[in-house]
Every structure is written in structure tokens, then in C-alpha cells.
Design a protein around this motif. Structure first.
Motif, PDB file in Angstrom:
ATOM      1  N   ALA A  32     -81.308  -3.501 102.697  1.00 31.36           N
ATOM      2  CA  ALA A  32     -81.430  -3.288 100.661  1.00 31.36           C
ATOM      3  C   ALA A  32     -80.296  -1.701 100.406  1.00 31.36           C
ATOM      4  O   ALA A  32     -80.630  -0.750 100.814  1.00 31.36           O
ATOM      5  N   GLY A  33     -79.904  -2.430  98.962  1.00 33.26           N
ATOM      6  CA  GLY A  33     -79.344  -1.509  98.646  1.00 33.26           C
ATOM      7  C   GLY A  33     -77.701  -2.034  98.592  1.00 33.26           C
ATOM      8  O   GLY A  33     -77.080  -1.252  97.531  1.00 33.26           O
ATOM      9  N   TRP A  34     -77.561  -2.868  99.395  1.00 36.61           N
ATOM     10  CA  TRP A  34     -75.651  -2.962  99.440  1.00 36.61           C
ATOM     11  C   TRP A  34     -76.027  -3.766  98.879  1.00 36.61           C
ATOM     12  O   TRP A  34     -76.719  -5.004  98.943  1.00 36.61           O
ATOM     13  N   VAL A  35     -74.833  -4.333  97.547  1.00 31.27           N
ATOM     14  CA  VAL A  35     -74.482  -5.321  96.942  1.00 31.27           C
ATOM     15  C   VAL A  35     -73.349  -6.294  96.693  1.00 31.27           C
ATOM     16  O   VAL A  35     -73.726  -7.114  96.641  1.00 31.27           O
ATOM     17  N   ARG A  36     -72.835  -5.175  98.104  1.00 37.28           N
ATOM     18  CA  ARG A  36     -71.826  -6.003  97.900  1.00 37.28           C
ATOM     19  C   ARG A  36     -70.125  -5.508  98.557  1.00 37.28           C
ATOM     20  O   ARG A  36     -70.752  -4.365  98.395  1.00 37.28           O
ATOM     21  N   PHE A  37     -69.469  -6.509  99.518  1.00 36.91           N
ATOM     22  CA  PHE A  37     -68.890  -5.823 100.627  1.00 36.91           C
ATOM     23  C   PHE A  37     -67.231  -6.463 100.234  1.00 36.91           C
ATOM     24  O   PHE A  37     -67.641  -7.368  99.541  1.00 36.91           O
ATOM     25  N   ASP A  38     -66.413  -5.457 100.344  1.00 41.59           N
ATOM     26  CA  ASP A  38     -65.192  -6.010 100.189  1.00 41.59           C
ATOM     27  C   ASP A  38     -64.544  -5.537 101.914  1.00 41.59           C
ATOM     28  O   ASP A  38     -63.837  -4.877 101.694  1.00 41.59           O
ATOM     29  N   MET A  39     -63.205  -6.478 101.642  1.00 38.86           N
ATOM     30  CA  MET A  39     -62.394  -6.442 103.124  1.00 38.86           C
ATOM     31  C   MET A  39     -60.681  -6.469 102.572  1.00 38.86           C
ATOM     32  O   MET A  39     -60.577  -7.864 101.939  1.00 38.86           O
ATOM     33  N   LEU A  40     -59.928  -5.875 102.448  1.00 36.24           N
ATOM     34  CA  LEU A  40     -58.613  -6.090 101.966  1.00 36.24           C
ATOM     35  C   LEU A  40     -57.221  -5.892 103.391  1.00 36.24           C
ATOM     36  O   LEU A  40     -57.644  -4.350 103.585  1.00 36.24           O
ATOM     37  N   ARG A  41     -56.356  -6.436 102.908  1.00 37.17           N
ATOM     38  CA  ARG A  41     -54.857  -6.206 103.547  1.00 37.17           C
ATOM     39  C   ARG A  41     -53.467  -5.947 103.076  1.00 37.17           C
ATOM     40  O   ARG A  41     -53.798  -7.051 102.407  1.00 37.17           O
ATOM     41  N   THR A  58     -78.655   6.168  95.464  1.00 37.70           N
ATOM     42  CA  THR A  58     -77.921   8.055  95.245  1.00 37.70           C
ATOM     43  C   THR A  58     -77.329   8.128  96.599  1.00 37.70           C
ATOM     44  O   THR A  58     -77.573   6.914  98.280  1.00 37.70           O
ATOM     45  N   LEU A  59     -77.055   9.256  97.541  1.00 29.65           N
ATOM     46  CA  LEU A  59     -76.369   9.377  97.994  1.00 29.65           C
ATOM     47  C   LEU A  59     -77.149  10.004  99.107  1.00 29.65           C
ATOM     48  O   LEU A  59     -76.746   9.151 100.576  1.00 29.65           O
ATOM     49  N   GLU A  60     -78.330  10.185  99.525  1.00 24.18           N
ATOM     50  CA  GLU A  60     -79.206  10.657  99.562  1.00 24.18           C
ATOM     51  C   GLU A  60     -80.167   9.229 100.783  1.00 24.18           C
ATOM     52  O   GLU A  60     -80.135   8.860 102.147  1.00 24.18           O
ATOM     53  N   GLU A  61     -79.912   7.995 100.199  1.00 21.53           N
ATOM     54  CA  GLU A  61     -80.791   6.775 100.220  1.00 21.53           C
ATOM     55  C   GLU A  61     -80.039   6.164 100.624  1.00 21.53           C
ATOM     56  O   GLU A  61     -80.130   5.181 101.691  1.00 21.53           O
ATOM     57  N   LEU A  62     -77.894   6.267 100.492  1.00 18.95           N
ATOM     58  CA  LEU A  62     -77.344   5.491 101.351  1.00 18.95           C
ATOM     59  C   LEU A  62     -77.230   6.090 102.977  1.00 18.95           C
ATOM     60  O   LEU A  62     -76.565   5.176 103.839  1.00 18.95           O
ATOM     61  N   GLU A  63     -76.982   7.411 103.146  1.00 20.50           N
ATOM     62  CA  GLU A  63     -77.060   7.414 103.851  1.00 20.50           C
ATOM     63  C   GLU A  63     -78.693   7.041 104.863  1.00 20.50           C
ATOM     64  O   GLU A  63     -78.480   7.720 106.474  1.00 20.50           O
ATOM     65  N   ALA A  64     -79.313   7.283 104.225  1.00 21.78           N
ATOM     66  CA  ALA A  64     -80.811   6.693 104.905  1.00 21.78           C
ATOM     67  C   ALA A  64     -80.464   5.459 105.594  1.00 21.78           C
ATOM     68  O   ALA A  64     -81.314   5.411 106.643  1.00 21.78           O
ATOM     69  N   ASN A  65     -80.432   4.594 104.452  1.00 19.96           N
ATOM     70  CA  ASN A  65     -79.713   3.421 104.642  1.00 19.96           C
ATOM     71  C   ASN A  65     -78.935   3.146 106.561  1.00 19.96           C
ATOM     72  O   ASN A  65     -79.181   2.301 106.725  1.00 19.96           O
ATOM     73  N   GLN A  66     -78.675   3.386 106.476  1.00 18.61           N
ATOM     74  CA  GLN A  66     -76.780   3.765 107.104  1.00 18.61           C
ATOM     75  C   GLN A  66     -77.562   4.637 108.580  1.00 18.61           C
ATOM     76  O   GLN A  66     -77.772   3.695 109.762  1.00 18.61           O
ATOM     77  N   ALA A  67     -78.285   5.669 108.542  1.00 15.66           N
ATOM     78  CA  ALA A  67     -78.666   5.990 109.710  1.00 15.66           C
ATOM     79  C   ALA A  67     -79.958   4.510 109.715  1.00 15.66           C
ATOM     80  O   ALA A  67     -80.371   4.426 111.447  1.00 15.66           O
ATOM     81  N   GLY A  68     -80.934   4.471 109.687  1.00 19.40           N
ATOM     82  CA  GLY A  68     -81.795   3.057 109.711  1.00 19.40           C
ATOM     83  C   GLY A  68     -81.330   2.109 110.540  1.00 19.40           C
ATOM     84  O   GLY A  68     -82.365   1.367 111.312  1.00 19.40           O
TER      85      GLY A  68
END
Length: 101
Positions: A32-41, A58-68
Motif C-alpha cells: 500500500a502506498g506505492w503507485v508506480r515502479f519503473d526500471m530504466l537501462r 510521507t517519508l515516515e510512512e515510506l520507511e515504515a512500509n519498507q520495514a514492514g
């Protein structure tokens, strides 16, 4: 909106393995919270890869999301086996967006 952005120089000949390790397994939806991912070469140096994802929070939500979701332990550790160097890594606030049809 935030953008997590990483520029990596891969070990030669490892792009396919890196790309496989980078992708979520199967049909796993992004957390949840992530809306799009891209990879470029890079078209001039196939070993330079840029990845970025947009996070609605927020940055705090992103960090909690990654940790969780075990991002560092699972995904990044698997990717790192193919990385020679991390050139740039950071989180940026999206301050202007323009979408054309």
C-alpha cells in the motif's frame, strides 16, 4: 508524493538476474502506498540501471512500509548480489508533475 530513486552499476552480464531479483515474485501487488515502479537501462552502458518508484505518503510512512515488508532483508539483499556499485540512492519529494495525453 515521494519518489524513491536508485542508480546502480551492475556487474557485467547480470542484468537479467538483477531484473528478476528486482521484480516482486509472481503477481504480488506492491505494498500500500506505492503507485508506480519503473526500471530504466542506459542505452550506452547496459550495466547502468535506474530504478524508481512513486509513493503516495510521507517519508515516515515510506520507511515504515519498507520495514514492514522486509524490503532490506528480502528484495535488496537479493538484488545486491548483482550490483557492482550504487551510484546514487535517495528519496525525493515530487514538487512538479505534468502529464500529457
Amino acid at each position: 508524493m515521494l519518489c524513491a530513486h536508485t542508480v546502480r552499476r551492475l556487474k557485467p552480464g547480470t542484468f537479467d538476474d538483477f531484473a528478476e531479483a528486482f521484480r516482486p515474485p509472481g503477481d504480488e501487488a506492491p505494498p500500500a502506498g506505492w503507485v508506480r515502479f519503473d526500471m530504466l537501462r542506459d542505452v550506452r552502458d547496459e550495466n547502468v540501471v535506474i530504478s524508481f518508484g512513486f509513493f503516495d505518503g510521507t517519508l515516515e510512512e515510506l520507511e515504515a512500509n519498507q520495514a514492514g515488508h522486509g524490503y532490506a532483508e528480502r528484495r535488496r539483499a537479493a538484488e545486491d548480489a548483482y550490483v557492482e556499485e550504487v551510484v546514487l540512492n535517495g528519496v525525493y519529494e515530487v514538487v512538479h508533475e505534468r502529464v500529457t495525453a
